[in-house]
Write a protein that holds these residues in place. Structure first.
Motif, PDB file in Angstrom:
ATOM      1  N   GLU A  48      60.897  57.576   3.844  1.00  0.00           N
ATOM      2  CA  GLU A  48      60.630  58.823   3.132  1.00  0.00           C
ATOM      3  C   GLU A  48      61.958  59.424   2.667  1.00  0.00           C
ATOM      4  O   GLU A  48      62.553  60.277   3.339  1.00  0.00           O
ATOM      5  CB  GLU A  48      59.827  59.772   4.015  1.00  0.00           C
ATOM      6  CG  GLU A  48      58.460  59.165   4.358  1.00  0.00           C
ATOM      7  CD  GLU A  48      57.486  60.131   5.000  1.00  0.00           C
ATOM      8  OE1 GLU A  48      57.937  61.162   5.552  1.00  0.00           O
ATOM      9  OE2 GLU A  48      56.270  59.855   4.958  1.00  0.00           O
ATOM     10  N   ASP A  49      62.393  58.955   1.490  1.00  0.00           N
ATOM     11  CA  ASP A  49      63.734  59.250   1.001  1.00  0.00           C
ATOM     12  C   ASP A  49      63.757  60.278  -0.123  1.00  0.00           C
ATOM     13  O   ASP A  49      64.640  60.257  -0.978  1.00  0.00           O
ATOM     14  CB  ASP A  49      64.415  57.963   0.543  1.00  0.00           C
ATOM     15  CG  ASP A  49      63.601  57.202  -0.508  1.00  0.00           C
ATOM     16  OD1 ASP A  49      62.432  57.584  -0.750  1.00  0.00           O
ATOM     17  OD2 ASP A  49      64.127  56.232  -1.080  1.00  0.00           O
ATOM     18  N   THR A  50      62.791  61.203  -0.129  1.00  0.00           N
ATOM     19  CA  THR A  50      62.753  62.195  -1.203  1.00  0.00           C
ATOM     20  C   THR A  50      63.761  63.331  -1.007  1.00  0.00           C
ATOM     21  O   THR A  50      63.957  64.124  -1.915  1.00  0.00           O
ATOM     22  CB  THR A  50      61.342  62.800  -1.343  1.00  0.00           C
ATOM     23  OG1 THR A  50      60.937  63.361  -0.088  1.00  0.00           O
ATOM     24  CG2 THR A  50      60.340  61.733  -1.762  1.00  0.00           C
ATOM     25  N   ASP A  51      64.373  63.411   0.157  1.00  0.00           N
ATOM     26  CA  ASP A  51      65.482  64.355   0.338  1.00  0.00           C
ATOM     27  C   ASP A  51      66.737  63.675  -0.216  1.00  0.00           C
ATOM     28  O   ASP A  51      67.572  63.142   0.518  1.00  0.00           O
ATOM     29  CB  ASP A  51      65.651  64.693   1.826  1.00  0.00           C
ATOM     30  CG  ASP A  51      66.665  65.807   2.061  1.00  0.00           C
ATOM     31  OD1 ASP A  51      67.458  66.098   1.135  1.00  0.00           O
ATOM     32  OD2 ASP A  51      66.696  66.372   3.174  1.00  0.00           O
ATOM     33  N   VAL A  52      66.836  63.688  -1.544  1.00  0.00           N
ATOM     34  CA  VAL A  52      67.834  62.879  -2.235  1.00  0.00           C
ATOM     35  C   VAL A  52      69.252  63.247  -1.816  1.00  0.00           C
ATOM     36  O   VAL A  52      70.126  62.382  -1.649  1.00  0.00           O
ATOM     37  CB  VAL A  52      67.673  63.015  -3.764  1.00  0.00           C
ATOM     38  CG1 VAL A  52      68.733  62.200  -4.491  1.00  0.00           C
ATOM     39  CG2 VAL A  52      66.273  62.556  -4.175  1.00  0.00           C
ATOM     40  N   ALA A  53      69.497  64.535  -1.616  1.00  0.00           N
ATOM     41  CA  ALA A  53      70.859  64.985  -1.315  1.00  0.00           C
ATOM     42  C   ALA A  53      71.348  64.458   0.028  1.00  0.00           C
ATOM     43  O   ALA A  53      72.552  64.222   0.204  1.00  0.00           O
ATOM     44  CB  ALA A  53      70.920  66.511  -1.336  1.00  0.00           C
ATOM     45  N   ARG A  54      70.439  64.244   0.978  1.00  0.00           N
ATOM     46  CA  ARG A  54      70.848  63.894   2.333  1.00  0.00           C
ATOM     47  C   ARG A  54      70.545  62.453   2.701  1.00  0.00           C
ATOM     48  O   ARG A  54      71.033  61.958   3.718  1.00  0.00           O
ATOM     49  CB  ARG A  54      70.180  64.841   3.339  1.00  0.00           C
ATOM     50  CG  ARG A  54      70.619  66.293   3.191  1.00  0.00           C
ATOM     51  CD  ARG A  54      69.821  67.223   4.107  1.00  0.00           C
ATOM     52  NE  ARG A  54      69.937  66.831   5.495  1.00  0.00           N
ATOM     53  CZ  ARG A  54      68.911  66.673   6.326  1.00  0.00           C
ATOM     54  NH1 ARG A  54      67.676  66.859   5.914  1.00  0.00           N
ATOM     55  NH2 ARG A  54      69.097  66.318   7.578  1.00  0.00           N
ATOM     56  N   SER A  55      69.726  61.761   1.917  1.00  0.00           N
ATOM     57  CA  SER A  55      69.377  60.374   2.237  1.00  0.00           C
ATOM     58  C   SER A  55      70.544  59.450   1.903  1.00  0.00           C
ATOM     59  O   SER A  55      71.209  59.624   0.884  1.00  0.00           O
ATOM     60  CB  SER A  55      68.144  59.934   1.440  1.00  0.00           C
ATOM     61  OG  SER A  55      67.007  60.685   1.825  1.00  0.00           O
ATOM     62  N   THR A  56      70.800  58.480   2.772  1.00  0.00           N
ATOM     63  CA  THR A  56      71.903  57.547   2.553  1.00  0.00           C
ATOM     64  C   THR A  56      71.456  56.117   2.824  1.00  0.00           C
ATOM     65  O   THR A  56      70.554  55.868   3.639  1.00  0.00           O
ATOM     66  CB  THR A  56      73.103  57.852   3.470  1.00  0.00           C
ATOM     67  OG1 THR A  56      72.736  57.577   4.838  1.00  0.00           O
ATOM     68  CG2 THR A  56      73.540  59.306   3.347  1.00  0.00           C
ATOM     69  N   GLU A  57      72.110  55.175   2.186  1.00  0.00           N
ATOM     70  CA  GLU A  57      71.827  53.764   2.413  1.00  0.00           C
ATOM     71  C   GLU A  57      72.236  53.357   3.826  1.00  0.00           C
ATOM     72  O   GLU A  57      71.586  52.510   4.454  1.00  0.00           O
ATOM     73  CB  GLU A  57      72.555  52.910   1.380  1.00  0.00           C
ATOM     74  CG  GLU A  57      72.307  51.413   1.514  1.00  0.00           C
ATOM     75  CD  GLU A  57      70.843  51.011   1.408  1.00  0.00           C
ATOM     76  OE1 GLU A  57      70.468  49.978   1.998  1.00  0.00           O
ATOM     77  OE2 GLU A  57      70.063  51.731   0.744  1.00  0.00           O
TER      78      GLU A  57
END
Length: 470
Positions: A48-57
């Protein structure tokens, strides 16, 4: 927008890649996996990677590594929400056309003023529906250049009810719930909307998750009804939080440690699964059980309603059990990795297997096992106290004799034991006087397993050199 109900049990774990996979999510993953396996169903991994600012690879990779280490194999996935934006937009447009969602152009400043006024009147702060269409209602003029959000038109009356797998029947009034934003101005869906579309599309039948999501569930059920009609809802099971040893919630932001950190700290995955399972679920009085037994027993019942407390000592006890029963060849590979972290490189896996067999009964973790094995690969540093206590004038001559005898002794446990007996006889000493001194000089500590077995792990010349280092 309906699909045929599935008779297959399908569960999912849906971590957010905004940090490491923490223990609470790992427990939820375990319950979801075990329930699917118990019923011959399917287990899905969704990111669930919709928190674009905080999601990281990096977080994604850590999550995948944690799942692999725990052995929680998924049947589908990983599925990434940000790759499904077209689907979410299509559902939003269908909902707007159906009147179950609408565009809202209220600015952040307007919403702040609205909430301030509500607080001043002593009211609960909530969106007042100013952009919600209604028969006979005149909406404000659409402002130029403003990108709207899309809100869900939550039912104004009635109750949302569900029979929770853990908590039992729960009912919440729709009057307590306002019109949730489901699509942000940048076109990215919010959590409560995306998760419903995903669960619907992926035919999820059962959802195990932390009880912090109970307040989200009424929105999600109402959104489900809006997009899926009378299609059967997933069954929800909200598991109590895990408390730290200070009695406060264990979380990503407070005191939690990543799953992979426990691997690095020398814990075995089967021990972690066993321990996590018991943090909120039980099967009678069974404390120790295999993953196969858990799959056999985990039918969704016997889930605790009260928070569980993380107990490092109990985890160490569980891990010690699995360490003692682990194959020495497997431990050798894990031990090799732990030694490498200390800058000790060795390819002698047979030696590490022998060391594991000898020392594992005294260890709770592979790190402790490495504490023992490290003495085989570098100098030791006995304490001044141990040297003063055990290297007496009576013992020193016998140590020299023992070193001489070892020059020609058979280099195995029996040969070393025979040389030791000869040295003791020559100087009329007893083993309790002599063995601690040998241990201190060769191993750097006064207590070890059988001294002849320990010495047999070392190269002959290393033992002789350390005995002669007085």
């Amino acid at each position: 927008m309906t699909h045929a109900p599935t008779s297959t049990v399908r569960t999912r774990i849906a971590p957010s890649p905004t940090g490491f996979l923490h223990l609470g999510t790992a427990r939820t993953a375990l319950y979801s996996w075990a329930y699917a396996r118990h019923h011959g169903g399917e287990f899905v991994l969704r990111i669930e990677d919709t928190d674009v600012a905080r999601s990281t690879e990096d977080s994604v990779q850590q999550i995948l590594a944690s799942m692999a280490w725990l052995g929680l194999q998924y049947d589908e996935g990983p599925i990434y929400q940000m790759q499904r934006l077209e689907r979410y937009h299509a559902v939003v447009e269908q909902m707007i056309a159906a009147g179950t969602a609408y565009r809202c152009y209220a600015s952040p400043e307007e919403l702040d003023a609205m909430r301030e006024a509500q607080r001043a009147r002593g009211e609960k702060t909530r969106y007042d529906g100013r952009w919600r269409p209604a028969p006979g209602k005149v909406l404000p003029a659409v402002p130029e250049g403003v990108k709207p959000v899309v809100r869900f038109a939550n039912p104004a009356y009635g109750h949302v009810q569900w029979d929770d797998l853990v908590k039992g029947p729960i009912s919440i009034s729709n009057e307590e719930i306002d019109d949730l934003i489901i699509l942000r101005p940048d076109g990215v869906p919010t959590y409560n909307f995306a998760v419903v579309v995903d669960d619907f599309d992926m035919r999820i039948s059962h959802v195990f998750r932390g009880d912090e999501h109970i307040n989200n569930t009424p929105w999600q059920i109402n959104i489900w009804r809006a997009i899926a009609g009378e299609a059967p809802l997933p069954r929800y099971g909200h598991c109590p939080i895990i408390l730290g040893d200070d009695g406060l919630k264990l979380s990503k932001r407070r005191g939690a440690v990543s799953v992979t950190a426990y691997e690095e700290a020398g814990y075995l995955p089967e021990a972690m699964l066993n321990y996590l399972a018991r943090l909120g679920w039980s099967h009678g009085d069974d404390e120790l059980f295999s993953r196969e037994q858990m799959v056999q027993w985990f039918d969704g019942s016997h889930l605790a309603k009260s928070p569980a407390q993380w107990d490092p000592a109990k985890l160490a006890w569980v891990n010690a059990h699995y360490l003692k029963t682990a194959a020495d060849e497997r431990l050798a590979g894990l031990l090799q990795g732990q030694l490498a972290r200390r800058g000790i490189a060795t390819d002698d896996l047979p030696l590490l297997a022998r060391a594991s067999a000898l020392f594992k009964d005294r260890c709770s973790t592979v790190v402790e096992l490495a504490d023992w094995a490290a003495m085989l690969f570098g100098p030791v540093s006995p304490t001044a106290e141990d040297l003063a206590t055990h290297l007496t004038d009576a013992v020193k001559p016998a140590l020299a004799t023992f070193a001489d005898k070892l020059a020609t002794a058979a280099w195995d446990k029996a040969g070393i034991a025979a040389a030791m007996k000869e040295a003791l006889a020559a100087h009329q000493l007893k083993m309790p006087q002599f063995a601690p001194a040998v241990r201190v000089l060769v191993c750097g500590r006064a207590q070890t397993p059988s001294v002849d077995a320990v010495l047999a792990l070392f190269p002959r010349e290393v033992v002789r050199e350390r005995l002669q280092s007085l």
